[in-house]
Design a protein around this motif. Structure first.
Motif: not given
Length: 354
Positions: A36, A280, A283, A312-313, A315
């Motif tokens: 991502r 978070e 991830e 998904d948040n 990066y």
């Protein structure tokens, strides 16, 4: 064949640092691996060579050649200022300017465009031998094609900041440096950001991932200006084996007028709240393991946490080879260094005098 002067990150498979700079090449590999990464493009080293070196290269070399081998900080400052002025005076030819404008428009919003980060990407940086971390310039929350063009030129000029010139001299690298590419990426409206390392910076333990984070944008952490939250995660079990929550008094956010950044006070009820959730962190652990496997060596990197929820948040905005413990025996005693201290303390290498 003529090298491309503007390259989209998601179409740069196989391009290396010689064209994209260290940062750009790393982002292209992350993107090619399906990780991502915010969308964007690179103004390549070919653009720098054509716009700068073919026009003012001889003058640039003459200024740098006049700097004494053992130069004072003032002498380096003066030489750097003269070279940066030469670069700043370069006019972009219309074809290159339009290529950059066209690439910017693809991110959305036409010439008014989306907010982007404009980041220097030297061809010599982010290698296993030389990181150049923090030595060149980055501009955040840049709006509009005209502003992007101006910031590209500023990034080219940052090849000749005093700190970058001192780094090259200490490392025994050419005074003129290598060519400079520039990464232009859509901004992540980050409510938190930070750095990670795929080993423990205190003792080189490769079974751990170390993470440091702050509220807002990550630049104050990367520059060593703030005290971050810290976490160590076990690569095998996923357990958070260490966490420390700092008193985070300020954060860097988008400026009120929408372009650039501003430092603001953190609300009292957030100062001692962890800047990352457990989801978070999970991830980040997953991404860190993938990055290390993909590049085949320990990595230190940067991340941003955008709106929404994990995964998904989360990066990735940078990854480079870890240059400290990768060169040592992991059996050495702990140095007690924090993650960002470990990165920052090795920005200027000791020159071999043997």
């Amino acid at each position: 064949m003529t090298a491309a002067r503007v390259v989209r990150i998601d179409r740069a498979r196989g391009a290396g640092p010689a064209l994209l700079g260290g940062k750009g090449a790393s982002l292209a590999r992350l993107c090619a691996a399906g990780l991502r990464v915010p969308p964007g493009f690179v103004v390549s080293t070919a653009a720098y060579r054509h716009a700068v070196l073919t026009r003012v290269g001889d003058e640039l070399d003459a200024v740098l050649a006049a700097v004494p081998e053992v130069a004072t900080a003032d002498e380096l400052d003066a030489a750097g200022a003269r070279v940066r002025a030469l670069v700043a005076a370069v006019e972009l030819e219309p074809a290159l300017a339009e290529d950059i404008r066209a690439a910017y428009r693809t991110l959305g919003g036409g010439d008014a465009g989306v907010a982007v980060a404009v980041r220097s990407s030297s061809a010599a940086e982010d290698s296993a031998e030389h990181s150049f971390a923090g030595e060149h310039d980055t501009y955040l929350w840049v709006h509009g094609a005209d502003e992007v063009l101006a910031r590209v030129r500023d990034c080219w000029a940052s090849l000749f900041t005093t700190r970058a010139m001192e780094y090259r001299r200490a490392a025994g690298l050419p005074a003129a440096g290598d060519a400079m590419a520039v990464v232009v990426q859509e901004m992540v409206p980050a409510h938190a950001a930070g750095v990670f390392m795929t080993l423990n910076p205190e003792n080189g333990d490769r079974s751990k991932v170390a993470v440091e984070s702050v509220w807002g944008l990550g630049e104050p952490l990367v520059s060593g200006a703030v005290t971050p939250d810290g976490f160590h995660l076990d690569k095998v079990t996923g357990e958070v084996v260490h966490r420390s929550v700092a008193d985070k008094r300020t954060e860097l956010v988008r400026a009120p007028h929408g372009s650039g950044t501003a430092t603001v006070d953190v609300a009292a009820d957030r100062r001692r709240t962890p800047s990352l959730t457990d989801d978070e962190l999970a991830e980040l652990l997953r991404l860190a393991r993938l990055v290390e496997r993909h590049f085949g060596c320990p990595q230190d990197g940067e991340f941003a946490i955008g709106p929404g929820t994990a995964p998904d948040n989360v990066y990735l905005v940078q990854s480079r080879p870890e240059t400290v413990w990768s060169r040592r025996s992991v059996a050495k005693a702990s140095t007690g260094a924090s993650l960002i201290d470990s990165i920052l303390s090795h920005l200027v290498p000791k020159r071999d005098t043997t």
